[in-house]
Design a protein around this motif. Structure first.
Motif, short mmCIF file in Angstrom:
data_model
loop_
_atom_site.label_atom_id
_atom_site.label_comp_id
_atom_site.label_asym_id
_atom_site.label_seq_id
_atom_site.Cartn_x
_atom_site.Cartn_y
_atom_site.Cartn_z
N GLY A 1 50.55 13.51 85.51
CA GLY A 1 49.92 13.28 86.82
C GLY A 1 48.64 12.47 86.66
O GLY A 1 48.38 11.52 87.41
N GLN A 2 47.84 12.81 85.64
CA GLN A 2 46.58 12.08 85.41
C GLN A 2 46.83 10.69 84.82
O GLN A 2 46.14 9.74 85.14
N ALA A 3 47.84 10.60 83.95
CA ALA A 3 48.03 9.36 83.19
C ALA A 3 48.62 8.24 84.02
O ALA A 3 48.36 7.07 83.77
N TYR A 4 49.43 8.58 84.99
CA TYR A 4 50.18 7.54 85.71
C TYR A 4 49.95 7.58 87.22
O TYR A 4 50.93 7.55 87.97
N PRO A 5 48.71 7.63 87.67
CA PRO A 5 48.55 7.70 89.12
C PRO A 5 49.17 6.49 89.82
O PRO A 5 49.60 6.58 90.97
N GLN A 6 49.24 5.35 89.11
CA GLN A 6 49.69 4.11 89.75
C GLN A 6 51.19 3.86 89.62
O GLN A 6 51.71 2.94 90.23
N PHE A 7 51.89 4.65 88.80
CA PHE A 7 53.31 4.36 88.55
C PHE A 7 54.22 5.38 89.22
O PHE A 7 53.83 6.53 89.46
N ASP A 8 55.44 4.93 89.48
CA ASP A 8 56.48 5.82 90.01
C ASP A 8 57.09 6.57 88.82
O ASP A 8 57.66 5.95 87.92
N VAL A 9 56.91 7.89 88.79
CA VAL A 9 57.43 8.68 87.66
C VAL A 9 58.57 9.56 88.17
O VAL A 9 58.41 10.31 89.12
N VAL A 10 59.71 9.43 87.52
CA VAL A 10 60.92 10.14 87.95
C VAL A 10 61.25 11.20 86.90
O VAL A 10 61.43 10.88 85.73
N TRP A 11 61.30 12.44 87.35
CA TRP A 11 61.59 13.57 86.44
C TRP A 11 63.00 14.06 86.72
O TRP A 11 63.40 14.22 87.87
N PHE A 12 63.71 14.35 85.66
CA PHE A 12 65.02 15.01 85.80
C PHE A 12 65.39 15.58 84.45
O PHE A 12 64.62 15.47 83.49
N GLY A 13 66.56 16.21 84.38
CA GLY A 13 67.00 16.62 83.06
C GLY A 13 67.71 17.95 83.00
O GLY A 13 68.01 18.58 84.02
N HIS A 14 67.94 18.33 81.74
CA HIS A 14 68.77 19.49 81.42
C HIS A 14 67.83 20.67 81.23
O HIS A 14 67.60 21.14 80.11
N ILE A 15 67.27 21.13 82.34
CA ILE A 15 66.15 22.08 82.25
C ILE A 15 66.60 23.41 81.66
O ILE A 15 65.83 24.11 81.01
N GLY A 16 67.87 23.73 81.84
CA GLY A 16 68.41 24.97 81.27
C GLY A 16 68.50 24.92 79.75
O GLY A 16 68.69 25.96 79.10
N ASP A 17 68.36 23.72 79.16
CA ASP A 17 68.35 23.59 77.69
C ASP A 17 66.94 23.32 77.19
O ASP A 17 66.76 22.99 76.01
N GLY A 18 65.96 23.35 78.08
CA GLY A 18 64.59 23.01 77.67
C GLY A 18 64.39 21.53 77.46
O GLY A 18 63.51 21.12 76.71
N ASN A 19 65.17 20.70 78.13
CA ASN A 19 65.14 19.23 77.92
C ASN A 19 64.75 18.49 79.21
O ASN A 19 65.46 18.56 80.19
N LEU A 20 63.58 17.84 79.15
CA LEU A 20 63.10 17.06 80.31
C LEU A 20 63.26 15.57 80.05
O LEU A 20 62.92 15.09 78.96
#
Ligand code: FAD
Ligand code: MLT
Ligand code: ZN
Length: 462
Positions: free
Chosen positions: A359-378
């Motif tokens: 959040g702090q590092a990329y205020p200017q960029f579009d950051v898309v999060w997804f992943g295999h959260i049930g495996d601990g993988n972002l």
């Protein structure tokens, strides 16, 4: 074909399909990363194990670097050939070879597409359970070389669990037959496992014997709207406690926006900050009741704000498209990809620290999060704004990845959960592997490939 070395290759391997057409050099010299300019010497498309052996014997004699190449859907630059290497494409070696009903194994050539493997297994009433969106184009050899994960790891594990045997051609052209389909084999070092995730640096996988299993019972797919990042793992716990999960995946509103812009249908009238797609066994009333109980428990706690369950295969596919369509939907923005993992127990604390950092590092960029959260993988994808120059964007992303790697090291996590190190993450290998481990990896590399000709510069520099 003006390079005299190629004439000698054709002498050593008469009839080999070889091309130096500019369009082929461009096509086979890159993977999905699109970051490096392809510049291979030539592309070899062998049709047999013997031809692969002849190519590697020739490469060893003439000190030519070789890049093993599957479907080039890799996301870490592992199949890139940007420095005059010979690309060795397994594309023509794409056939099933043998099925054994007693062993429940399928032996295939390494260039077979993952989806073709799925179909071949189904013809025998069984499944090969590793699965993900690139199934139509990635090859089983590439899956093995990267220890691919995907959307069913939570139920079936990574590629590593499903490999009963491998045939591998070494840098000097020898053929190794590793494990030969055995279930039990305590006869010393397991080179089969060493080749898995070796990213083309130790040998060329030419054939694989895959374990198959029974198809899963009937399943349902549910899409959940989740109000905050902090409760995603509580939702996971509530569902895992009550159901036999086949998948548990998450994505953000930004990810959904891109998939919708790419033609998918909106699942809810309202927009929600986070979404989960989960698939679970639902063959009988008890299982369906358990699914409703999980959903209601999450609603009561305020961990879930809406939900939809598939009523047909077509609806299930529609819900899956929302998750599986993300990579393609964001590809035009040349995303900077992070593919990180920690133990599931560490996920809540890791996610909190990572979210604060990003959040702090990329205020200017579009950051898309997804992943295999049930495996601990972002998967954290930073999208390049059209107006920002490639080099400037990359530089900023690399600065943040250094910080992310420090967070990961504190959590004993991995800088590459499933895509591999390749070129993209090699500067951060030491955040995940100790100096002693890296020294041993280099010693292993030297033992297999003393001239350093197999996929040089990938994973680490010698
Ligand atoms: P390539 O890209 O051709 O090669 C990858 C690496 O393997 C390179 O280092 C190459 O040198 C080596 N290699 C290839 N073939 C051989 C061989 N026969 N012998 C030795 N080395 C070889 N990955 C996941 O893990 N999980 C996912 O959910 C996932 N989803 C994806 C979705 C999309 C839309 C895309 C584009 C990619 C996705 N990936 C995913 C990444 C990629 O598909 C996998 O890494 C896949 O295993 C790569 O297979 P490939 O045949 O395309 O390999
Ligand atoms: C996925 O989970 O969809 C893949 O690993 C692909 C990606 O990270 O883009
Ligand atoms: Zn993934």
């Amino acid at each position: 074909m003006t390079d005299p070395r190629l004439s000698s290759l054709l002498q050593d391997c008469p009839g080999l399909r070889l091309t130096t057409e500019p369009a082929d050099l461009e096509h086979y010299g890159r993977d999905w990363t699109r970051r490096w300019t392809p510049a291979p010497l030539a592309i070899a498309l062998p049709g047999s194990v013997e031809e692969v052996q002849a190519i590697l014997r020739w490469a060893s004699a003439h000190q030519v670097a070789v890049v093993p190449s599957g479907g080039r859907t890799g996301l870490s630059g592992g199949a890139v050939a940007a420095h005059g290497e010979l690309v060795l494409s397994l594309e023509r070696m794409n056939k099933p070879l043998a099925f054994d009903a007693v062993d429940r194994t399928l032996t295939v050539q390494a260039g077979m597409a993952l989806e073709a493997v799925h179909n071949a297994a189904l013809e025998h009433g069984l499944i090969y359970p590793v699965d993900f969106a690139a199934r139509g184009s990635c090859s089983i050899g590439g899956n093995i070389a990267t220890n691919a994960g995907g959307i069913r790891v939570i139920r079936y594990g990574n590629t590593r669990e499903w490999i009963a045997g491998l045939k591998v051609v070494t840098a000097d052209g020898q053929l190794l037959e590793l494990n030969k389909g055995l279930i039990k084999n305590s006869s010393g070092y397991d080179f089969r496992q060493l080749l898995i995730a070796s990213e083309g640096t130790l040998g060329v996988i030419v054939e694989a014997t895959l374990r198959l299993t029974d198809p899963p019972p009937a399943s349902n797919v549910m899409l959940l709207a989740v109000p905050s990042f902090d409760v995603l793992m509580q939702v996971f716990a509530a569902f895992r406690e009550r159901l036999q999960l086949q998948a548990f995946e998450f994505f953000t509103d930004r990810a959904l926006e891109h998939v919708l812009a790419n033609g998918a249908q909106a699942p809810f009238e309202q927009v929600h900050p986070f979404y989960v797609v989960t698939e679970f066994a639902a063959g009988d009333q008890a299982q369906e009741d358990a699914a409703m109980a999980a959903f209601e428990a999450c609603m009561e706690q305020g961990w879930v704000s809406d939900g939809v369950i598939s009523a047909s295969d077509a609806q299930a596919a529609q819900l899956w498209r929302l998750r599986e369509g993300i990579t393609e939907a964001v590809a035009r923005y040349k995303p900077y990809k992070n593919d990180v993992s920690v133990r599931i127990s560490a996920m809540p604390a890791f996610m909190a620290q990572t979210q604060a950092l990003i959040g702090q590092a990329y205020p200017q960029f579009d950051v898309v999060w997804f992943g295999h959260i049930g495996d601990g993988n972002l998967h954290i994808n930073v999208l390049k704004p059209d107006a920002t120059a490639d080099a400037e964007f990359l530089d900023q992303c690399e600065q943040v990845t250094k910080l992310l790697a420090q967070v990961l090291a504190r959590f004993d996590g991995s800088i590459s959960a499933e895509h591999g190190i390749g070129l993209v993450k090699k500067a951060y290998l030491d955040s995940t592997r100790s100096a002693a481990e890296i020294a041993l990896m280099k010693a292993v590399k030297h033992a297999f490939d003393p001239q350093g000709l197999l996929n040089p510069g990938k994973l680490f520099d010698l």
